[in-house]
Design an enzyme around this catalytic site. Sequence first.
Site, PDB file in Angstrom:
ATOM      1  N   ASP A   6     -11.841   6.406   9.127  1.00  0.00           N
ATOM      2  CA  ASP A   6     -11.525   5.290   7.085  1.00  0.00           C
ATOM      3  C   ASP A   6     -12.357   3.907   8.031  1.00  0.00           C
ATOM      4  O   ASP A   6     -11.332   3.300   7.197  1.00  0.00           O
ATOM      5  CB  ASP A   6     -10.037   5.779   6.857  1.00  0.00           C
ATOM      6  CG  ASP A   6      -9.628   5.370   5.726  1.00  0.00           C
ATOM      7  OD1 ASP A   6      -8.943   5.357   5.596  1.00  0.00           O
ATOM      8  OD2 ASP A   6     -10.696   5.447   4.875  1.00  0.00           O
ATOM      9  N   GLY A  47       1.109  -0.680  -0.213  1.00  0.00           N
ATOM     10  CA  GLY A  47      -0.291   0.287  -0.214  1.00  0.00           C
ATOM     11  C   GLY A  47       0.756   1.324  -0.127  1.00  0.00           C
ATOM     12  O   GLY A  47       2.069   0.956   0.045  1.00  0.00           O
TER      13      GLY A  47
END
Length: 341
Positions: free
Chosen positions: A133, A21
């Site tokens: 999130d 990521g």
Amino acid sequence: MSRYPTLRACGYELDRTIGTGGFGKVKLATHTLTGEKVAIKIMDKTKLGKDLPRVKLEISALKNLSHPNICKLYQVIETESHCYVVMEYCSGGELFDHIVEKSRLSEMESRMFFRQIISAVSYLHDSGYAHRDLKPENVLLDREQNLKIIDFGLCAKPQGGMDSLLLTSCGSPTYAAPELIQGVKYHGSEVDIWSMGVILYALLCGCLPFESDNIDELFKKILRGKYIEPGWLSSGSKRLLRRMLCVDPLKRIRISELINDPWVRLGFGCPPSTKTHDIDRCKDMECLEAISQHFDIDKEIIWSRLSKWKYDCETATYLLLLNKKKNGSPLVLKKKEVPNQ
Ligand SMILES: O=C(Nc1ccc2c(c1)CCNCC2)c1ccc(-c2cn[nH]c2)cc1OCc1ccccc1
């Protein structure tokens, strides 16, 4: 020669990469002493740039959190150039992939997962944190399909407690609440409830309530708060979704009401558990005994060091032994192989 000699020196045998990521990569590994599998997030500090504060924030949050549905932190190892975060192994992969695999989940399977999310988020809010999130990609599964929330890099611990307002607009727009994308002040708990509503919709419908390739179109849909209710949705699930995906945060369902919602309780007869789970902070004499025997150090001396929760190699060994005990594995520590002379 291992690319990460530090990890080998700290007692981890690295395996393959399972995730990459913006932050870096996640590699599978084995903790040599206990033989337990872990996931290690490897971040090159020189490349993190503005993301370095997010990493520090996630680590400090995870050090304060202990819950069966929050991915456990075992150890933090920092060198000049890298930061290694040793995490709980979640071999079931992402909840997102599980939904895609089955195209959509049954009402009972959705409820089973959703109750675990409620339990984790309720504990999170009670601990003074908002995740900000929440999305299916940040929800992993372990081998028993227990749910594990990850990625606290955007979480907030408002100075004045959970009733104070936040302003930073963050997270992924698809799951973001109207007030968050409007850039007005918001309560962290309320934006988490909205994101949980988007996750519940994804579990039950196998798609997202608000979608568009065009960001302006997506924002318009979120601010309107109108979404398709597929024919297979029960009236209870439709009612709950409407209360969670409510554009006005003041009218949106609160976590305390969510816990007692009839749809959430259906088939279980009780609300999801919300008590804090400090099982990892308890003093387990069997695990202490195993460490004491292996290192030939008095149990009380070991506990006095462990109870400082430094998330060093001793914390990792203790927490991984607790894991072994929970899984019914023998509490043995492997003797270090003495390299042949
Ligand atoms: O244990 C983890 N993942 C993981 C472990 C084993 C297996 C799979 C997956 C699925 C692929 N088939 C092999 C089995 C695993 C644990 C923690 C974290 C983690 C905790 N904070 N941040 C990341 C990430 C992990 O994943 C990689 C990943 C998953 C989703 C987004 C990104 C990366």
